[in-house]
Design a protein around this motif. Structure first.
Motif: not given
Ligand code: UDP
Ligand code: MG
Length: 187
Positions: A140-153, A59-61
Motif C-alpha cells: 500500500e505505501s509503495l503504491k503511494k510512493r511510486v505515485v509521488t515519485y512519478n508525479s513529483q520527483t 503515506n509516501g508523501t
C-alpha cells in the motif's frame, strides 16, 4: 566552507542506498540519506516532528523542506572536512528544490545528479523483498510512493536534465555492474 554535493535520485528501490554506501567507502564522500535522517528524527526523543514525519513516510508523501533541509545541513556541518556529500533521495519535489536553493545557494557546489533508473515493477519487488523492516515497504505505501515519485520527483530529474546536470546509470543490473559505471563518474 563550500561543500561539494552530488544528488542521488531514482525510484524507491532503485539502489540509491546500496550504491551510496559503496561510493562512501571508496571515495571521500559522505552518504546522507534524507530518508534515514528523517527516520532518525522521527525516533529522536523530544522531536516535535515525529508524528508529522511518520504520517508522510506511511503515506509516501513528502516532508516540508524546512525540516529535511535543516537535517541535511546539520549533518553536513557535523561531518567536517570531506571531499563532498552524496545527498540521497533529495530533492524530491518543487518545494524541496526551492527550499534547498533558498537555504544552500552559496554554501554548496552541486557537481551533478546521479540518476539510478530502473523499471518500477522491479523496484517494487526489490522493496518488498529487502527485509529492512521499514514501515513503508509494504504494497500500500509503495503504491503511494511510486505515485509521488512519478508525479513529483521525476519532474525534478527532468528539470536537472535540461541544464545538463544528470548522469543516468541503469540500475536494473547486478550491483557490481551498476557500480562499475558509477565509479567512472567519481574518478
Ligand atoms: N522523505 C521525504 N523527504 C525526503 C526524503 C524522504 O519526505 O527528502 C520521506 C518520504 O515520505 C519517502 C520516505 O521518506 O517516501 C522514504 O524515503 P527514502 O528515501 O528512505 O526511500 P527510498 O526512495 O530510498 O526507498
Ligand atoms: Mg533509500
Amino acid at each position: 566552507m563550500v561543500h561539494n554535493v552530488v544528488f542521488v535520485l531514482g525510484p524507491p528501490g532503485s539502489g540509491k542506498g546500496t550504491i551510496c554506501a559503496k561510493i562512501q567507502e571508496d571515495f571521500n564522500y559522505i552518504h546522507l540519506s534524507a530518508g534515514d535522517l528523517l527516520r532518525a528524527e522521527r525516533q529522536r526523543e523530544g522531536s516535535e516532528f515525529g508524528a508529522l514525519i511518520e504520517g508522510h513516510i506511511t503515506n509516501g508523501t513528502i516532508v516540508p523542506v524546512e525540516i529535511t533541509c535543516k537535517l541535511l545541513e546539520n549533518a553536513m556541518k557535523a561531518a567536517g572536512d570531506v571531499r563532498g556529500f552524496l545527498v540521497d533521495g533529495f530533492p524530491r519535489n518543487q518545494n524541496n528544490l526551492e527550499g534547498w536553493n533558498a537555504e544552500m545557494t552559496g554554501k554548496v557546489d552541486e557537481k551533478f545528479v546521479l540518476y539510478l533508473s530502473c523499471p518500477v515493477d522491479i523496484c517494487i519487488s526489490r522493496c518488498l523483498n529487502r527485509g529492512q523492516g521499514r514501515t513503508d515497504d509494504n504494497e500500500e505505501s509503495l503504491k503511494k510512493r511510486v505515485v509521488t515519485y512519478n508525479s513529483q520527483t521525476f519532474p525534478i530529474i527532468e528539470h536537472f536534465e535540461k541544464s545538463g546536470q544528470v548522469r543516468e546509470v541503469k540500475s536494473e543490473r547486478p550491483v557490481e555492474e551498476v557500480y562499475a559505471d558509477v565509479v567512472k563518474l567519481f574518478s
